[in-house]
Design a protein around this motif. Sequence first.
Motif, PDB file in Angstrom:
ATOM      1  N   ILE A  59      -8.476   2.028   2.636  1.00  9.27           N
ATOM      2  CA  ILE A  59      -7.699   3.167   3.116  1.00  9.27           C
ATOM      3  C   ILE A  59      -7.812   3.219   4.634  1.00  9.27           C
ATOM      4  O   ILE A  59      -8.916   3.173   5.183  1.00  9.27           O
ATOM      5  CB  ILE A  59      -8.188   4.492   2.505  1.00  9.27           C
ATOM      6  N   VAL A  60      -6.678   3.295   5.292  1.00  9.24           N
ATOM      7  CA  VAL A  60      -6.622   3.361   6.744  1.00  9.24           C
ATOM      8  C   VAL A  60      -6.204   4.766   7.153  1.00  9.24           C
ATOM      9  O   VAL A  60      -5.163   5.269   6.692  1.00  9.24           O
ATOM     10  CB  VAL A  60      -5.627   2.332   7.310  1.00  9.24           C
ATOM     11  N   GLY A 118       0.814  -1.201   0.000  1.00  2.35           N
ATOM     12  CA  GLY A 118       0.000   0.000   0.000  1.00  2.35           C
ATOM     13  C   GLY A 118       0.851   1.255   0.000  1.00  2.35           C
ATOM     14  O   GLY A 118       2.079   1.214   0.152  1.00  2.35           O
ATOM     15  N   ARG A 119       0.195   2.396  -0.164  1.00  2.88           N
ATOM     16  CA  ARG A 119       0.893   3.685  -0.213  1.00  2.88           C
ATOM     17  C   ARG A 119       0.684   4.440   1.098  1.00  2.88           C
ATOM     18  O   ARG A 119      -0.380   4.358   1.704  1.00  2.88           O
ATOM     19  CB  ARG A 119       0.373   4.515  -1.379  1.00  2.88           C
ATOM     20  N   ALA A 140      -0.320  -5.381   3.752  1.00  2.58           N
ATOM     21  CA  ALA A 140      -1.545  -6.015   3.281  1.00  2.58           C
ATOM     22  C   ALA A 140      -2.133  -5.306   2.066  1.00  2.58           C
ATOM     23  O   ALA A 140      -3.195  -5.693   1.570  1.00  2.58           O
ATOM     24  CB  ALA A 140      -2.577  -6.055   4.402  1.00  2.58           C
ATOM     25  N   GLY A 141      -1.452  -4.256   1.585  1.00  4.72           N
ATOM     26  CA  GLY A 141      -1.905  -3.560   0.389  1.00  4.72           C
ATOM     27  C   GLY A 141      -2.847  -2.413   0.653  1.00  4.72           C
ATOM     28  O   GLY A 141      -3.428  -1.852  -0.288  1.00  4.72           O
ATOM     29  N   VAL A 157      -6.331  11.796  -6.109  1.00 11.03           N
ATOM     30  CA  VAL A 157      -4.978  11.350  -5.815  1.00 11.03           C
ATOM     31  C   VAL A 157      -5.001   9.946  -5.228  1.00 11.03           C
ATOM     32  O   VAL A 157      -4.203   9.068  -5.598  1.00 11.03           O
ATOM     33  CB  VAL A 157      -4.297  12.332  -4.843  1.00 11.03           C
ATOM     34  N   PHE A 158      -5.938   9.697  -4.310  1.00 11.07           N
ATOM     35  CA  PHE A 158      -6.039   8.369  -3.690  1.00 11.07           C
ATOM     36  C   PHE A 158      -6.387   7.305  -4.719  1.00 11.07           C
ATOM     37  O   PHE A 158      -5.906   6.171  -4.633  1.00 11.07           O
ATOM     38  CB  PHE A 158      -7.102   8.372  -2.597  1.00 11.07           C
TER      39      PHE A 158
END
Length: 422
Positions: A274-275, A244-245, A331-332, A418-419
């Motif tokens: 998204i966290v 993940g980013r 975990a992406g 952007v996300f």
Amino acid sequence: MTRYALYFAPASTSAWWRAGCRWLGRDPESGEILTPHPVKGLTPELTERWSADARRYGFHATLKAPFRLMNGFSETHLLAMAQAFAAVQKPIALNDTRVRSISDFMALIPSGPLEDIGALAMRCVSYFDLLRAPPTPAELARRRHAGLSERQETLLQRWGYPHTEEQFRFHMTLSDSLEEADAHTVDSMRKAAESCFDEAAAHGPMSIDNLAIFREDSPGAPFRLWRRFAFDAERTESTLPLRGRLFFFVGASGVGKDTLLRWLEQHANASGNIVFARRTITRGVHPSEVHEAVDTATFWRQAAAGDFAMMWQANDLCYGIRRGIDADLKAGRDVVVNGSREYIPQLKQMYPDARIIWVEAGSDVIRQRIEARQRESGAALLRRMDRIKQFTPPQSDDVIRVDNSGPLEATGARLLEVFSAK
């Protein structure tokens, strides 16, 4: 303390699973105690004597040996990583799986494909090692009791388990050590096991097609099958989940960063991928921000225990981001952090691929917002405005500058784009 093991266990509908549970006399998924497969010439009590430890662990093949979770990680992180890992693994059909001897015990062992099986096991060992707490001295002593080679000792220190890398051998344990059993007992158990699993083999070969998490809820308790994650045969482009980013939001007081983040959290999480990291701060609860409030002593105690992935100090306060974000990234999942401009140099050392979202606003807008909060005025307000001018965004492709002077929805919509961009 709870331990977790990452195993392969055939599906509950599989003839192999039914045979394995019947042989050991316990179903670790349902918890049901079963009548063991009969062994000619041996009483059930004697049969159980030679498989007591194998029964406690349940029918399985080890991919990553039992471990405790490191401070800062939870079962939620383990489950997320397991789901992501399983989704990019392909099932492996096993060749000629039969009862064989390994060391001084019996096990089901396939003849191949050994390279594919070993690669899967090593991916599992390394991918999940982030979560593993170091073994205790008692756990190390127990591993060393049987005697380890120099190489196995090295692997024990590296992975917490000596039978990894080239020392790994896929097997499904069917007995405890038979070193002290007489020849009649060994021969009788082997013939009975062959009979038990010949019936399963008649239904077709076994395939490693899932990752099973087993739990030991207290020391010495029976391991129980907690969750299975099926391998996804359609996913072939990667053998490990894509990382993940990390989005690191910074901005001066008054640019509306916290308000913007709250808006994004409400609108960006429909996919659940998204966290938004919750900050730990050494100040009391405040209605303008949702954070974990701790006192200073607690903060530094948690920091010493390794609970934080990142931490900084600003305005006489301590800020921390719990290390669970590292599991989320693996975990992406994309992770959003409400950060500090002063922390950017350390951030780039630890997370070189982090994307910095630099939130800005016009000076008149910032002044109006600060005055509206009624926290600062006069000289204090002027000092605040001068301090804002001291920080300029670094010139880097990783920095995304966002002007939040206008409507919140417009700024938020740009960041949602952007996300969503990959």
